[in-house]
Design a protein around this motif. Structure first.
Motif, PDB file in Angstrom:
ATOM      1  N   ALA A 271       1.819   8.242  55.059  1.00 45.18           N
ATOM      2  CA  ALA A 271       0.679   8.239  54.608  1.00 45.18           C
ATOM      3  C   ALA A 271      -0.078   7.298  54.015  1.00 45.18           C
ATOM      4  O   ALA A 271      -1.609   7.527  55.241  1.00 45.18           O
ATOM      5  N   GLN A 272       0.234   6.048  54.176  1.00 45.02           N
ATOM      6  CA  GLN A 272      -0.656   4.964  53.907  1.00 45.02           C
ATOM      7  C   GLN A 272      -0.658   4.126  54.667  1.00 45.02           C
ATOM      8  O   GLN A 272      -1.940   3.745  55.221  1.00 45.02           O
ATOM      9  N   THR A 273       0.049   4.423  56.173  1.00 44.45           N
ATOM     10  CA  THR A 273      -0.199   3.565  56.881  1.00 44.45           C
ATOM     11  C   THR A 273      -1.069   4.024  57.795  1.00 44.45           C
ATOM     12  O   THR A 273      -1.937   3.752  57.874  1.00 44.45           O
ATOM     13  N   MET A 274      -0.816   5.392  57.443  1.00 45.45           N
ATOM     14  CA  MET A 274      -1.542   6.389  58.773  1.00 45.45           C
ATOM     15  C   MET A 274      -3.293   5.929  58.414  1.00 45.45           C
ATOM     16  O   MET A 274      -4.192   5.285  59.256  1.00 45.45           O
ATOM     17  N   ILE A 275      -3.279   6.066  56.935  1.00 45.37           N
ATOM     18  CA  ILE A 275      -4.623   5.625  56.621  1.00 45.37           C
ATOM     19  C   ILE A 275      -4.945   3.941  56.876  1.00 45.37           C
ATOM     20  O   ILE A 275      -6.362   3.841  57.392  1.00 45.37           O
ATOM     21  N   PHE A 276      -4.730   3.470  56.303  1.00 42.42           N
ATOM     22  CA  PHE A 276      -4.753   1.639  56.167  1.00 42.42           C
ATOM     23  C   PHE A 276      -5.327   1.720  58.527  1.00 42.42           C
ATOM     24  O   PHE A 276      -6.131   1.059  58.621  1.00 42.42           O
ATOM     25  N   ALA A 277      -4.398   2.136  59.480  1.00 39.69           N
ATOM     26  CA  ALA A 277      -4.218   2.134  60.954  1.00 39.69           C
ATOM     27  C   ALA A 277      -5.844   2.899  60.860  1.00 39.69           C
ATOM     28  O   ALA A 277      -6.790   2.351  62.145  1.00 39.69           O
ATOM     29  N   ILE A 278      -5.785   3.662  60.779  1.00 35.92           N
ATOM     30  CA  ILE A 278      -7.584   4.830  60.491  1.00 35.92           C
ATOM     31  C   ILE A 278      -8.741   3.549  60.388  1.00 35.92           C
ATOM     32  O   ILE A 278      -9.492   3.654  60.726  1.00 35.92           O
ATOM     33  N   GLU A 279      -8.461   2.722  59.218  1.00 35.09           N
ATOM     34  CA  GLU A 279     -10.139   3.116  58.713  1.00 35.09           C
ATOM     35  C   GLU A 279     -10.022   1.309  59.324  1.00 35.09           C
ATOM     36  O   GLU A 279     -10.690   0.762  59.968  1.00 35.09           O
ATOM     37  N   GLU A 280      -8.478   0.189  60.145  1.00 40.57           N
ATOM     38  CA  GLU A 280      -8.782  -0.696  61.234  1.00 40.57           C
ATOM     39  C   GLU A 280      -9.406   0.592  62.134  1.00 40.57           C
ATOM     40  O   GLU A 280     -10.757  -0.805  61.802  1.00 40.57           O
ATOM     41  N   ILE A 281      -8.965   0.559  62.353  1.00 40.04           N
ATOM     42  CA  ILE A 281      -9.478   1.179  63.783  1.00 40.04           C
ATOM     43  C   ILE A 281     -11.091   1.973  63.779  1.00 40.04           C
ATOM     44  O   ILE A 281     -12.013   1.484  64.342  1.00 40.04           O
ATOM     45  N   ASN A 282     -11.671   2.153  62.606  1.00 39.68           N
ATOM     46  CA  ASN A 282     -12.725   2.394  62.502  1.00 39.68           C
ATOM     47  C   ASN A 282     -14.065   1.359  62.091  1.00 39.68           C
ATOM     48  O   ASN A 282     -14.911   1.773  62.168  1.00 39.68           O
ATOM     49  N   THR A 283     -13.485   0.287  61.952  1.00 36.65           N
ATOM     50  CA  THR A 283     -14.252  -0.812  61.564  1.00 36.65           C
ATOM     51  C   THR A 283     -13.744  -1.656  62.947  1.00 36.65           C
ATOM     52  O   THR A 283     -14.646  -2.992  62.475  1.00 36.65           O
ATOM     53  N   ASN A 284     -12.685  -1.379  63.552  1.00 40.09           N
ATOM     54  CA  ASN A 284     -12.591  -2.138  64.678  1.00 40.09           C
ATOM     55  C   ASN A 284     -14.269  -1.503  65.757  1.00 40.09           C
ATOM     56  O   ASN A 284     -14.562  -1.057  66.008  1.00 40.09           O
ATOM     57  N   GLU A 285     -14.979  -2.964  65.857  1.00 44.11           N
ATOM     58  CA  GLU A 285     -16.744  -2.498  66.753  1.00 44.11           C
ATOM     59  C   GLU A 285     -16.219  -2.730  68.195  1.00 44.11           C
ATOM     60  O   GLU A 285     -16.591  -1.460  69.149  1.00 44.11           O
ATOM     61  N   SER A 286     -15.012  -3.051  68.370  1.00 42.23           N
ATOM     62  CA  SER A 286     -14.691  -2.955  70.126  1.00 42.23           C
ATOM     63  C   SER A 286     -13.898  -1.858  70.504  1.00 42.23           C
ATOM     64  O   SER A 286     -13.694  -1.616  71.557  1.00 42.23           O
ATOM     65  N   LEU A 287     -12.973  -1.330  69.360  1.00 40.11           N
ATOM     66  CA  LEU A 287     -12.385   0.134  69.416  1.00 40.11           C
ATOM     67  C   LEU A 287     -12.721   1.395  69.290  1.00 40.11           C
ATOM     68  O   LEU A 287     -13.416   1.870  67.836  1.00 40.11           O
ATOM     69  N   LEU A 288     -13.009   2.396  70.001  1.00 46.64           N
ATOM     70  CA  LEU A 288     -14.029   3.299  69.734  1.00 46.64           C
ATOM     71  C   LEU A 288     -15.111   3.432  69.232  1.00 46.64           C
ATOM     72  O   LEU A 288     -15.954   3.636  68.323  1.00 46.64           O
ATOM     73  N   PRO A 289     -15.874   2.058  69.827  1.00 46.66           N
ATOM     74  CA  PRO A 289     -17.569   2.285  69.351  1.00 46.66           C
ATOM     75  C   PRO A 289     -18.210   3.663  69.578  1.00 46.66           C
ATOM     76  O   PRO A 289     -18.177   4.062  70.265  1.00 46.66           O
ATOM     77  N   ASN A 290     -18.504   3.717  67.740  1.00 45.05           N
ATOM     78  CA  ASN A 290     -19.918   4.984  67.088  1.00 45.05           C
ATOM     79  C   ASN A 290     -18.857   6.093  67.374  1.00 45.05           C
ATOM     80  O   ASN A 290     -19.813   6.946  67.674  1.00 45.05           O
ATOM     81  N   VAL A 291     -17.877   5.614  67.214  1.00 39.94           N
ATOM     82  CA  VAL A 291     -16.951   7.085  67.369  1.00 39.94           C
ATOM     83  C   VAL A 291     -16.413   6.718  65.581  1.00 39.94           C
ATOM     84  O   VAL A 291     -15.216   5.862  65.847  1.00 39.94           O
ATOM     85  N   SER A 292     -15.513   7.568  65.068  1.00 36.99           N
ATOM     86  CA  SER A 292     -14.740   7.402  63.261  1.00 36.99           C
ATOM     87  C   SER A 292     -13.659   8.459  63.729  1.00 36.99           C
ATOM     88  O   SER A 292     -13.899   9.512  64.482  1.00 36.99           O
ATOM     89  N   ILE A 293     -12.872   7.758  64.109  1.00 36.45           N
ATOM     90  CA  ILE A 293     -11.315   8.661  63.383  1.00 36.45           C
ATOM     91  C   ILE A 293     -11.293   9.465  62.686  1.00 36.45           C
ATOM     92  O   ILE A 293     -11.490   9.071  61.107  1.00 36.45           O
ATOM     93  N   GLY A 294     -10.898  11.076  62.051  1.00 35.75           N
ATOM     94  CA  GLY A 294     -10.722  11.552  60.907  1.00 35.75           C
ATOM     95  C   GLY A 294      -9.736  11.917  61.228  1.00 35.75           C
ATOM     96  O   GLY A 294      -9.081  11.788  61.856  1.00 35.75           O
ATOM     97  N   TYR A 295      -9.189  12.415  59.966  1.00 37.56           N
ATOM     98  CA  TYR A 295      -7.194  12.391  59.891  1.00 37.56           C
ATOM     99  C   TYR A 295      -7.428  13.642  58.724  1.00 37.56           C
ATOM    100  O   TYR A 295      -8.715  14.301  57.566  1.00 37.56           O
ATOM    101  N   ARG A 296      -6.282  14.527  58.642  1.00 43.35           N
ATOM    102  CA  ARG A 296      -6.083  15.377  57.299  1.00 43.35           C
ATOM    103  C   ARG A 296      -4.921  15.166  57.458  1.00 43.35           C
ATOM    104  O   ARG A 296      -3.639  14.898  58.770  1.00 43.35           O
ATOM    105  N   ILE A 297      -4.513  15.278  55.973  1.00 43.29           N
ATOM    106  CA  ILE A 297      -2.621  15.135  55.851  1.00 43.29           C
ATOM    107  C   ILE A 297      -2.255  16.235  54.893  1.00 43.29           C
ATOM    108  O   ILE A 297      -2.566  16.748  53.923  1.00 43.29           O
TER     109      ILE A 297
END
Length: 769
Positions: free
Chosen positions: A72-98
Motif C-alpha cells: 500500500a505504501q509503495t502504491m502511494i509512493f508511486a502515485i505521489e512521484e507521478i503527481n509531482t512529475n511535470e513530464s508525466l501526465l501534466p496537469n492531471v492528478s492520479i487519485g486512489y482508493r484502497i
C-alpha cells in the motif's frame, strides 16, 4: 483525506484502484471497511451481484500484515512521484482508493462492487457503468484464486485489472482473460525452472505436492509435463486444500511411505504452513524441499523448530529490486502526510483522541528493516507506472487527434513480463536465525544454456548438510562415476543391429532360403517316386511349417513389447506343433503301410490323404486352444528386469503364466516323444529308402536340443537367454530339414537312377507308399 484505520487488520489483502481526480493535485483516498460473509455459506459460482446490497459492515481483526502494508505504501509512493512529475501526465492528478479485504474472498467481492459502483459502498443493485475507475491493481493474493474471482466481476464493467502477484498460468489465456495484465511472470516459467533445478542436481526420483486450486493445479501440470520431457520420474503427485484436513493427512502418509527424498512443493503459503505443521508433529524430516515463490521466502514459516523440517529448502523467489527513495519515504514522509494527527500540537489526551485508532500501524513508524527484503513492492510500483504511462499516451494521442486507429491494441498483443527469479536457500546462522540466502538465479530472457546459474558451494542441504544429499537412485537410474548424479541405466535386449542379432537373423533367413529351395526342387520333381512316397502333400505342408519355424525366431529379436511377447511364444508353440504333427502323421503312414495285417488297400482307405490332413489339423488345434487359454488367463508381457544387474536393465518378456508356457512346451514334447517311439519301431522295415530311419534320427536331434535348452535357458543372463532360445529353434528346425529332406534331395540331385519305384520299394515290391 480519510484515515487508514481499515488497514489495521489481521490478514491484510489490498485491492488498489486508480481514478482520475481532475486537474487539482489533491488526494482522494477513501478507505472503507469491508463486508464479511462466511465462505462456508456461499460459493462464488452461485453468487448474484445483489448479494452484497444489504450486507452489514463489520470491522476486521486488529493486526497488521506488514508485507501488504508495504505494498500500500509503495502504491502511494508511486502515485505521489507521478503527481509531482511535470513530464508525466501534466496537469492531471492520479487519485486512489484502497480497500482492505481482510483475507476474505467474499470481502474482496464486496470491495469490488464498491469500486464499480462509485463512492458509496455497494449502493446499487447492479453495476451502473458510472465508475470513474480506469484500472484495478490487485488483488495481492499469491495463489491467484481471488484474482480469478475478482476478474469475473471486473470484466462486467470492462475494467482493466493489473496484478502484481497473481502467477497462475491460466491467466495468460487472453481469450478468456482479455483485460487482465500483470507485472509478475506467470508460473509457466517457474514450473519449468523447477524441473530444471531438479535435473541439475541429478534428482530423477521425486515426489510432488501442490495446492488443490487453480494456482497449484496449473503450476504442477506444467512441472509434470516438463519433468517427463527431462526424464525425471515422479513417484507420486498429491494435492490438498487448506479446508481439507483429511486429504492433508493422506498427503503426509504418502510422503512418509514414499522412497523419494526430494519433494517439489507447489503450495501457497497457507498450505505449506499446514503441511509443515503435520510434518513437524510427526517428526518427518530430512526431505529436500524444492519450493515456489509463494512460500519459499515466507517469514510466517520462520518459526521455532521449522529449520529441522524446512532447513536446506531450495526454491525460486521474486527478485528484490530497490526502489530509490522508498526506504526514506516509509519512515518519514508517509507518516507525516498520511497521519495528520501526528502534526497537531496539544496535550497527550488530545493526541490519544486523534491517533489511538492508528495504534497498530503507528508501531511500525520507525521500523524499516524489512524494506530491503520486500519482493513484491516493485511489482506494485511498476503496475502504477504502467497505468500512468497508458493514460499519458491516451491523453496525448487524444489531444493531437486522428490516432484512434493506432490505439486499437488487441489483448493478445500485450506481453507479460520477463521471468526473473532468485534461487534462495534456507540457511541458519549460529544464533539460530533463519535466512533466505541467494545462491543463484533464473532468467528466461537469456539463451537456454545461460538462463540457470547456481553456486552450489554456498548451499546448505536438507538436514543442515554441507554436501548434496546422498540420495538413493530410483530403480531405472544408476549413480554416475562421480556419485553425484543419477543417470539412466543402460537398457539391454537382443537387437537387430548388434552382431549377435545379425548372425541369428542371417541363419534364420538362410534356413528360410534352404527350405524354399527344397520346396522348389520337390515341386519340380513332384511326379517322381521319391517325392510321391508317403504322401507328397504332407511333405509340402512340413516344408511350409519349417519355413514358419525359421521365421518365428525373428520375433524373438528386437525390443520386447506387449504384442511381440505374446506373438513370439504363441507363434513358436503353434508352428512347431504343426511341424511335429506332419512328421508324426508321416510316421503313422509308414507303420500302417508296412505293419498292417489287412490288405494294403483297405488300410490306406481308412487313413488316406483326407484323414492325414485332418489329423494334422486336430493336433494343431489342440495347441491353438492351449495358447488361447494362456493369452486369456495370463499372457506374456514386456518386463524390465532390474535384479540381475545393478548397472543395467534387462528388457525381456515375462512368461505370464508358467503353467501356460509349460503346457505349450509339454505338448510339443509329447508329440515329439510319440513320433520318436513310432519311428523307432519302424526303423527296421525292409526297404531301400526307409524314411522312418531318418525321422528317428531327426527326433533324436530335436529332443536333444530341447532337453539341453532348458538348463542353458535358465542359466543364461540377459539377452543371451533369448539367443539360446533362438538357437534351439534354429537348431531343431535345421535338424528336421536336413534329416528328413536331405537324403531325398541327395538322390534327386546326384542319384537320379535310384529315383524309381522299384528301387524305392526294394525287396518288398508288393508294398506301396
Amino acid at each position: 483525506f480519510l484515515a487508514i484505520s481499515s488497514l489495521s487488520t489481521k490478514l491484510l489483502r489490498i485491492t488498489f484502484s486508480l481514478s482520475e481526480c481532475g486537474l487539482m493535485k489533491t488526494a482522494c483516498w477513501a478507505p472503507k471497511l469491508q463486508v464479511h460473509l462466511s465462505l462456508q455459506l456461499i460459493k462464488f459460482t452461485y453468487i448474484h451481484l445483489t448479494s452484497f446490497t444489504h450486507a452489514e459492515l463489520i470491522k476486521c481483526l486488529h493486526s497488521v500484515n506488514l508485507i501488504d502494508f508495504r505494498m500500500a505504501q509503495t502504491m502511494i509512493f508511486a502515485i505521489e512521484e507521478i503527481n509531482t512529475n511535470e513530464s508525466l501526465l501534466p496537469n492531471v492528478s492520479i487519485g486512489y482508493r484502497i480497500y482492505d479485504t481482510c483475507g476474505s474472498r467474499l470481502s474482496s467481492m464486496s470491495a469490488t462492487m464498491a469500486l464499480m459502483n462509485g463512492q458509496e459502498f455497494a449502493a446499487g443493485d447492479r453495476c451502473n457503468g458510472q465508475s470513474p475507475i480506469h484500472a484495478i491493481i490487485g488483488e495481492t493474493d499469491l495463489t491467484s484464486d481471488t484474482t480469478l474471482i475478482m476478474y469475473c466481476l471486473f470484466v462486467l464493467c470492462f475494467l482493466l485489472q493489473i496484478s502484481p502477484s497473481a502467477t497462475c498460468e491460466c491467466l495468460s489465456n487472453k481469450k478468456d482473460y482479455p483485460s487482465f495484465f500483470r507485472t509478475i511472470a506467470s508460473d509457466y516459467h517457474q514450473s519449468r525452472a523447477l524441473a530444471h533445478i531438479v535435473k541439475h542436481f541429478g534428482w530423477f526420483w521425486v515426489g510432488a505436492v501442490n495446492s488443490d486450486n487453480d494456482y497449484g493445479n496449473n503450476g504442477m501440470a506444467i512441472f509434470l509435463k516438463t519433468a517427463q520431457e527431462e526424464g525425471i520420474c515422479v513417484e507420486y503427485s498429491v494435492k490438498f486444500h487448506r479446508t481439507e484436513p483429511e486429504k492433508l493427512q493422506k498427503v503426509v502418509e504418502t510422503i512418509k511411505k514414499g522412497t523419494a527424498k526430494v519433494i517439489v512443493a507447489f503450495l501457497s503459503q497457507v498450505e505449506m504452513g499446514n503441511l509443515f505443521d503435520q510434518l513437524s508433529d510427526k517428526n518427518i524430516k530430512n526431505f529436500q524441499m524444492i519450493g515456489v515463490e509463494a512460500w519459499i521466502t515466507s517469514e510466517s514459516l520462520m518459526i521455532p523448530n521449522s529449520f529441522h523440517v524446512l532447513g536446506g529448502s531450495l526454491g525460486f523467489a521474486v527478485r528484490k529490486i530497490d526502489i530509490e527513495g522508498f526506504a526514506d519515504y516509509v519512515t518519514k514522509e508517509f507518516w507525516h502526510t498520511a497521519f495528520p494527527c501526528l502534526q497537531r500540537e496539544g496535550n497527550s489526551s488530545q493526541y490519544g483522541l486523534n491517533c489511538s485508532r492508528y495504534q497498530d500501524l503507528l508501531g511500525l513508524k520507525n521500523y524499516n528493516d524489512d524494506v530491503t527484503e520486500q519482493r513484491y513492492s516493485n511489482n506494485v510500483y511498476k503496475a502504477v507506472y504502467a497505468v500512468a504511462y497508458s493514460l499519458h499516451s491516451l491523453l496525448q494521442c487524444t489531444k493531437k487527434g486522428g490516432c484512434e486507429k493506432s490505439l486499437t491494441i488487441l489483448p493478445q498483443q500485450v506481453k507479460t513480463v520477463v521471468a526473473q527469479y532468485e534461487v534462495v536457500n534456507w540457511q541458519q546462522d549460529l544464533n539460530g536465525s533463519i535466512h533466505f540466502k541467494p545462491v543463484g538465479y533464473y532468467d528466461a530472457s537469456l539463451p537456454p544454456d545461460q538462463r540457470f546459474v547456481l553456486n552450489t558451494e554456498n548451499i546448505i542441504w536438507a538436514g543442515g548438510q554441507l554436501e548434496v544429499n546422498n540420495l538413493q537412485c530410483p530403480g531405472e537410474y544408476w549413480s554416475n562415476a562421480e556419485k553425484d548424479k543419477c543417470v539412466l541405466k543402460a537398457i539391454e535386449f537382443l537387437s537387430f543391429t548388434e552382431n549377435m542379432g545379425i548372425v541369428l537373423v542371417f541363419f534364420s533367413l538362410f534356413g528360410v532360403g534352404i527350405t524354399a529351395l527344397v520346396a522348389i526342387l520337390f515341386y519340380s520333381k513332384k511326379d517322381t517316386p521319391i517325392v510321391k512316397a508317403n504322401n507328397s502333400e504332407l511333405s509340402f505342408l512340413l516344408l511350409f511349417s519349417l519355413t514358419l519355424c525359421f521365421l518365428c525366431s525373428l520375433t524373438f529379436i528386437g525390443r520386447p513389447t506387449e504384442w511381440s511377447c505374446m506373438l513370439r511364444h504363441t507363434a513358436f508353440g503353434i508352428t512347431f506343433v504343426l511341424c511335429i504333427s506332419c512328421v508324426l502323421v508321416k510316421t503313422i503312414v509308414v507303420l500302417m503301410a508296412f505293419k498292417a495285417t489287412l490288405p494294403v488297400s483297405n488300410v490306406m482307405k481308412w487313413f488316406g490323404p483326407a484323414q492325414q490332413r485332418l489329423s494334422v489339423l486336430a493336433f494343431t488345434l489342440i495347441q491353438v486352444l492351449i495358447c488361447v487359454l494362456w493369452l486369456t488367463i495370463s499372457p506374456p508381457f514386456s518386463y524390465k528386469n532390474m535384479k540381475y544387474y545393478h548397472e543395467k536393465i534387462i528388457l525381456e518378456c515375462s512368461l505370464g503364466s508358467i503353467i501356460g508356457f509349460s503346457a505349450v512346451l509339454g505338448y510339443i514334447g509329447l508329440l515329439a516323444v510319440l513320433c520318436f517311439i513310432l519311428a523307432f519301431l519302424a526303423r527296421t522295415l525292409p526297404d531301400n529308402f526307409n524314411e522312418a530311419k531318418f525321422i528317428t534320427f531327426s527326433m533324436l536331434i530335436f529332443c536333444a536340443v530341447w532337453i539341453t535348452f532348458i538348463p542353458a535357458y535358465v542359466s543364461s543372463p540377459g539377452k543371451f537367454t533369448v539367443a539360446v532360445e533362438i538357437f534351439a529353434i534354429l537348431a531343431s528346425s535345421f535338424g528336421l530339414l536336413f534329416c528328413i529332406f536331405g537324403p531325398k534331395c541327395y538322390i534327386i540331385l546326384f542319384k537320379p537312377e535310384q529315383n524309381t519305384k522299384q528301387h524305392v520299394m526294394g525287396k518288398n515290391p508288393s508294398k506301396s507308399f
